[in-house]
Write a protein that holds these residues in place. Structure first.
Motif, mmCIF file in Angstrom:
data_model
loop_
_atom_site.group_PDB
_atom_site.id
_atom_site.type_symbol
_atom_site.label_atom_id
_atom_site.label_comp_id
_atom_site.label_asym_id
_atom_site.label_seq_id
_atom_site.Cartn_x
_atom_site.Cartn_y
_atom_site.Cartn_z
ATOM 1 N N LEU A 17 25.391 74.100 80.471
ATOM 2 C CA LEU A 17 24.491 73.324 81.333
ATOM 3 C C LEU A 17 23.697 74.253 82.241
ATOM 4 C CD1 LEU A 17 26.835 70.365 82.328
ATOM 5 C CD2 LEU A 17 24.733 70.196 80.986
ATOM 6 N N ALA A 18 24.331 75.330 82.694
ATOM 7 C CA ALA A 18 23.668 76.251 83.618
ATOM 8 C C ALA A 18 22.554 77.033 82.940
ATOM 9 C CB ALA A 18 24.682 77.215 84.238
ATOM 10 N N ASP A 19 22.781 77.455 81.700
ATOM 11 C CA ASP A 19 21.750 78.287 81.048
ATOM 12 C C ASP A 19 20.851 77.490 80.109
ATOM 13 O OD1 ASP A 19 23.275 77.890 78.758
ATOM 14 O OD2 ASP A 19 24.126 79.900 78.742
ATOM 15 N N GLY A 20 20.999 76.163 80.081
ATOM 16 C CA GLY A 20 20.101 75.329 79.285
ATOM 17 C C GLY A 20 20.465 75.204 77.827
ATOM 18 N N SER A 21 21.660 75.644 77.439
ATOM 19 C CA SER A 21 22.059 75.536 76.031
ATOM 20 C C SER A 21 23.165 74.508 75.850
ATOM 21 C CB SER A 21 22.534 76.904 75.518
ATOM 22 O OG SER A 21 23.703 77.306 76.227
ATOM 23 N N ALA A 22 23.191 73.489 76.692
ATOM 24 C CA ALA A 22 24.255 72.492 76.643
ATOM 25 C C ALA A 22 24.085 71.579 75.440
ATOM 26 C CB ALA A 22 24.247 71.675 77.924
ATOM 27 N N SER A 23 25.222 71.111 74.951
ATOM 28 C CA SER A 23 25.191 70.160 73.833
ATOM 29 C C SER A 23 24.836 68.764 74.364
ATOM 30 C CB SER A 23 26.562 70.120 73.163
ATOM 31 O OG SER A 23 27.525 69.608 74.066
ATOM 32 N N PRO A 24 24.338 67.865 73.492
ATOM 33 C CA PRO A 24 24.028 66.493 73.942
ATOM 34 C C PRO A 24 25.252 65.788 74.519
ATOM 35 C CG PRO A 24 23.077 66.920 71.785
ATOM 36 C CD PRO A 24 23.926 68.102 72.115
ATOM 37 N N ARG A 25 26.437 66.066 73.989
ATOM 38 C CA ARG A 25 27.669 65.456 74.510
ATOM 39 C C ARG A 25 27.876 65.861 75.960
ATOM 40 N NH1 ARG A 25 32.318 67.005 76.204
ATOM 41 N NH2 ARG A 25 34.271 65.959 75.852
ATOM 42 N N ALA A 26 27.653 67.167 76.299
ATOM 43 C CA ALA A 26 27.858 67.638 77.673
ATOM 44 C C ALA A 26 26.861 66.974 78.620
ATOM 45 C CB ALA A 26 27.727 69.168 77.731
ATOM 46 N N VAL A 27 25.613 66.856 78.190
ATOM 47 C CA VAL A 27 24.586 66.235 79.049
ATOM 48 C C VAL A 27 24.928 64.776 79.314
ATOM 49 C CG1 VAL A 27 22.149 65.619 79.185
ATOM 50 C CG2 VAL A 27 22.819 67.851 78.269
ATOM 51 N N SER A 28 25.300 64.030 78.277
ATOM 52 C CA SER A 28 25.627 62.605 78.464
ATOM 53 C C SER A 28 26.927 62.447 79.251
ATOM 54 C CB SER A 28 25.720 61.896 77.116
ATOM 55 O OG SER A 28 26.800 62.423 76.370
ATOM 56 N N HIS A 29 27.868 63.388 79.101
ATOM 57 C CA HIS A 29 29.137 63.287 79.820
ATOM 58 C C HIS A 29 28.925 63.498 81.323
ATOM 59 C CE1 HIS A 29 33.506 63.447 80.315
ATOM 60 N NE2 HIS A 29 33.282 64.440 81.174
ATOM 61 N N VAL A 30 28.085 64.465 81.693
ATOM 62 C CA VAL A 30 27.819 64.714 83.117
ATOM 63 C C VAL A 30 27.140 63.501 83.739
ATOM 64 C CG1 VAL A 30 26.389 66.104 84.678
ATOM 65 C CG2 VAL A 30 27.779 67.225 82.975
ATOM 66 N N ALA A 31 26.339 62.791 82.948
ATOM 67 C CA ALA A 31 25.647 61.606 83.485
ATOM 68 C C ALA A 31 26.616 60.468 83.756
ATOM 69 C CB ALA A 31 24.569 61.153 82.509
ATOM 70 N N THR A 32 27.778 60.449 83.077
ATOM 71 C CA THR A 32 28.705 59.322 83.228
ATOM 72 C C THR A 32 30.000 59.676 83.952
ATOM 73 O OG1 THR A 32 29.666 59.794 81.060
ATOM 74 C CG2 THR A 32 27.844 58.205 81.135
ATOM 75 N N CYS A 33 30.336 60.952 84.070
ATOM 76 C CA CYS A 33 31.627 61.356 84.660
ATOM 77 C C CYS A 33 31.379 61.959 86.039
ATOM 78 C CB CYS A 33 32.334 62.359 83.748
ATOM 79 S SG CYS A 33 33.895 62.981 84.429
ATOM 80 N N THR A 34 31.915 61.325 87.083
ATOM 81 C CA THR A 34 31.692 61.817 88.446
ATOM 82 C C THR A 34 32.413 63.145 88.695
ATOM 83 O OG1 THR A 34 33.558 60.487 89.228
ATOM 84 C CG2 THR A 34 31.355 59.506 89.379
ATOM 85 N N THR A 35 33.591 63.357 88.106
ATOM 86 C CA THR A 35 34.341 64.608 88.309
ATOM 87 C C THR A 35 33.559 65.789 87.751
ATOM 88 O OG1 THR A 35 36.427 63.389 88.107
ATOM 89 C CG2 THR A 35 36.540 65.769 87.895
ATOM 90 N N CYS A 36 33.081 65.660 86.514
ATOM 91 C CA CYS A 36 32.326 66.758 85.892
ATOM 92 C C CYS A 36 30.969 66.929 86.580
ATOM 93 C CB CYS A 36 32.152 66.507 84.402
ATOM 94 S SG CYS A 36 33.719 66.652 83.488
ATOM 95 N N ALA A 37 30.382 65.832 87.046
ATOM 96 C CA ALA A 37 29.098 65.934 87.755
ATOM 97 C C ALA A 37 29.272 66.710 89.059
ATOM 98 C CB ALA A 37 28.538 64.541 88.027
ATOM 99 N N GLU A 38 30.384 66.474 89.777
ATOM 100 C CA GLU A 38 30.653 67.236 91.001
ATOM 101 C C GLU A 38 30.864 68.719 90.698
ATOM 102 O OE1 GLU A 38 33.924 65.477 93.045
ATOM 103 O OE2 GLU A 38 32.895 63.562 93.351
ATOM 104 N N LEU A 39 31.624 68.995 89.617
ATOM 105 C CA LEU A 39 31.825 70.403 89.225
ATOM 106 C C LEU A 39 30.497 71.065 88.890
ATOM 107 C CD1 LEU A 39 35.048 70.375 86.994
ATOM 108 C CD2 LEU A 39 34.696 71.610 89.119
ATOM 109 N N TRP A 40 29.647 70.327 88.180
ATOM 110 C CA TRP A 40 28.352 70.885 87.798
ATOM 111 C C TRP A 40 27.482 71.134 89.023
ATOM 112 C CZ3 TRP A 40 25.152 73.780 85.827
ATOM 113 C CH2 TRP A 40 23.783 73.545 85.846
ATOM 114 N N GLU A 41 27.527 70.231 90.000
ATOM 115 C CA GLU A 41 26.750 70.417 91.238
ATOM 116 C C GLU A 41 27.249 71.640 92.009
ATOM 117 O OE1 GLU A 41 26.808 66.846 93.534
ATOM 118 O OE2 GLU A 41 25.888 65.657 91.931
ATOM 119 N N GLN A 42 28.565 71.826 92.070
ATOM 120 C CA GLN A 42 29.117 73.001 92.758
ATOM 121 C C GLN A 42 28.709 74.283 92.028
ATOM 122 O OE1 GLN A 42 33.328 72.339 92.995
ATOM 123 N NE2 GLN A 42 33.149 70.766 94.587
ATOM 124 N N ASP A 43 28.790 74.255 90.688
ATOM 125 C CA ASP A 43 28.355 75.424 89.912
ATOM 126 C C ASP A 43 26.886 75.721 90.163
ATOM 127 O OD1 ASP A 43 30.815 75.902 88.844
ATOM 128 O OD2 ASP A 43 30.352 75.186 86.819
#
Length: 195
Positions: A17-43
């Motif tokens: 997600l950070a370098d723009g090579s994320a899979s579609p599953r990772a992008v859709s998961h961050v949109a629906t999972c608050t835990t992973c979205a928080e981790l992504w925001e911290q990263d």
């Protein structure tokens, strides 16, 4: 580990997600999972803060200046060999034993040269006994070998030259291979072997 934790993004997926090579599953998961979205925001915040740190490039002559200050010591082969007290005593014992044994041998040869009749008189029975012992040993080995179960097969295999020659060639070939292998094992590697 619960199934809920197994469904979260891995560290590699967050890096994607950070370098723009994320899979579609990772992008859709961050949109629906608050835990992973928080981790992504911290990263993302950490990456942004690291991006604001000053960076510098070393000057062209940096490596030359560093290498000019490097002091190379003597090679290990050039260092003097310092023996411990134990090694000195062991070497002294070996030297004394070598001189004593060599001196006794040289003295015995000198005495035998000065008194040949006595030397032959003393050595003749010893040589005769050694020859007799060797003959007895050879007879014992031969008698023992003829009683072994494999002896008849070996005798039949070597009964004619046509049978014995291939076996002799095989034995000599195996001996040559063994010598070649031993030579390869004892050869020191070349200096450019990359070891």
């Amino acid at each position: 580990m619960s199934d809920e934790l197994l469904d979260h993004l891995t560290a590699d997926e967050l890096d994607g997600l950070a370098d723009g090579s994320a899979s579609p599953r990772a992008v859709s998961h961050v949109a629906t999972c608050t835990t992973c979205a928080e981790l992504w925001e911290q990263d993302a915040r950490l990456i942004a803060m690291l991006g604001h740190l000053p960076s510098w490039e070393p000057r062209q002559d940096f490596s030359d200046r560093v290498m000019a200050q490097v002091r190379l010591g003597p090679a290990v082969a050039d260092l003097p060999w310092i023996l411990s007290d134990r090694e000195r005593r062991a070497r002294r014992r070996v030297a004394v034993a070598t001189v004593a044994v060599g001196g006794a041998f040289a003295g015995g040869l000198a005495w035998a040269a000065a008194h040949p009749a006595a030397a032959i008189g003393w050595s003749a029975p010893t040589v005769a006994d050694a020859g007799h012992s060797l003959w007895i040993t050879l007879q014992t080995v031969a008698a023992n070998a003829t009683e072994q179960p494999w002896f008849d097969g070996l005798r039949d295999a070597l009964a004619t030259p046509a049978r014995a020659f291939p076996m002799l060639v095989g034995v000599l070939g195996a001996y040559a291979l063994a010598l070649t292998g031993l030579r390869r094992l004892l050869t020191e590697p070349a200096t450019d072997a990359g070891l």
